[in-house]
Design an enzyme around this catalytic site. Structure first.
Site, PDB file in Angstrom:
ATOM      1  N   ASP A  19      -0.424  -4.406  -3.898  1.00 41.18           N
ATOM      2  CA  ASP A  19      -1.462  -3.361  -3.816  1.00 41.18           C
ATOM      3  C   ASP A  19      -0.820  -1.979  -3.672  1.00 41.18           C
ATOM      4  O   ASP A  19      -1.349  -1.112  -2.983  1.00 41.18           O
ATOM      5  CB  ASP A  19      -2.402  -3.610  -2.634  1.00 41.18           C
ATOM      6  CG  ASP A  19      -3.064  -4.971  -2.682  1.00 41.18           C
ATOM      7  OD1 ASP A  19      -3.172  -5.548  -3.780  1.00 41.18           O
ATOM      8  OD2 ASP A  19      -3.464  -5.484  -1.610  1.00 41.18           O
ATOM      9  N   ASP A  42       0.824  -1.219   0.000  1.00 42.03           N
ATOM     10  CA  ASP A  42       0.000   0.000   0.000  1.00 42.03           C
ATOM     11  C   ASP A  42       0.857   1.268   0.000  1.00 42.03           C
ATOM     12  O   ASP A  42       0.664   2.170   0.815  1.00 42.03           O
ATOM     13  CB  ASP A  42      -0.956   0.009   1.194  1.00 42.03           C
ATOM     14  CG  ASP A  42      -1.951  -1.149   1.163  1.00 42.03           C
ATOM     15  OD1 ASP A  42      -2.034  -1.820   0.120  1.00 42.03           O
ATOM     16  OD2 ASP A  42      -2.618  -1.395   2.184  1.00 42.03           O
TER      17      ASP A  42
END
Length: 289
Positions: A150, A129
């Site tokens: 991600d 992230d």
């Protein structure tokens, strides 16, 4: 972007500027000013968390290698990212944004939730992230984004123009996790003329749907052998195969072949790709300088 430049501030850790920290310079900007402020950040490693909560601010460094903003914190709340952009009309140039928390938990380097934000020649570095492209319209030009999984995620509407995405995953991490909560939302990520690399062979997928209407397009981009032949994953939610929009247009490189992609992804025609591959995708002709 609207407004003339009336404020010019310099940040220098050695006390040879207007402020020693970036946050102090942001705090010094007059609230609700109609003019733009440029904050020049002299080379150095700035260990601080930053919140950009005033509009029309530009942060500019000498180079991304020389000017680094870094923090070390797991993503637990809106206060966790190294840098949080919550105001509109933000620009960053030649800076590195870093979160050094490691690979055990999500750790956000930058969160972008203001509208009309642009990044030029910047680097974003973390593991899980890395870049939370959360809300609003955003433009990234010539940027470098690194992470394991991600590492570009959220529900913003973004154009990545000639950027380099580098996956450090060895176990099938995802380049993107766009959220897309409803069919009516005009959000999604478009990557045009980009380069995708990684540490291994077939170790990364292009994306997985954080939300049911996740939308991601890769166009005219180089994909190395680090990209998995299947390309995409439904994150264990088979219903999202019908609602997610995952497309590829005229990409090249060993990882770009579409013959082994998941059946529910799309090999786009020129007409289908056209809405995603210019600045009009983010309304940029109206606000990008």
């Amino acid at each position: 972007m609207p407004g003339s430049v009336s404020n010019l501030l310099t940040v220098d850790q050695n006390g040879k500027g207007d402020h020693r920290t970036i946050q102090d310079a942001i705090n010094a900007v007059p609230a609700n000013s109609s003019a733009a402020t440029v904050i020049r950040i002299r080379p150095g490693v700035y260990r601080e968390k930053i919140v950009v909560n005033k509009p029309r601010i530009t942060l500019t460094g000498a180079s991304a290698r020389a000017t680094v903003i870094t923090w070390n914190e797991q993503w637990l709340s809106a206060d966790s990212p190294t840098v949080s952009v919550v105001a509109s009309d933000f620009v960053a140039k030649r800076l590195t944004f870093q979160n050094t928390f490691g690979d055990s938990k999500a750790a956000v380097a930058v969160s972008v939730a203001g509208d009309r934000a642009a990044f030029y020649g910047c680097s974003f570095v973390s593991f899980q992230d890395t870049l939370l492209d959360d809300a609003g319209r955003h433009y990234y030009r010539g940027c470098y984004v690194e992470g394991g999984t991600d590492f570009i995620f959220g529900n913003g509407q973004a154009l990545f123009d000639k950027c380099h995405l580098h996956s450090t995953s060895r176990v099938g991490g995802a380049f993107t996790a766009q959220q897309g909560l409803s069919e009516s939302q005009e959000t999604g990520y478009s990557f045009v003329g980009c380069k995708l690399t990684g540490v291994g062979v077939a170790t990364a997928i292009l994306g997985r749907p954080w939300g049911p209407y996740s939308r991601v397009v890769f166009a005219l981009s180089y994909m190395s052998s680090a990209v998995s032949p299947r390309g995409w994953d439904d994150w264990g939610e088979s219903d999202r195969q019908r609602t997610a929009f995952y497309g590829q247009y005229q990409c090249y490189g060993e990882g770009s072949r579409t013959d082994r992609r998941v059946a529910w992804s799309r090999n786009l025609s020129q007409a289908e790709a056209a809405p995603f591959i210019t600045k009009a995708w983010i309304g940029g002709q109206e606000w990008l300088q």
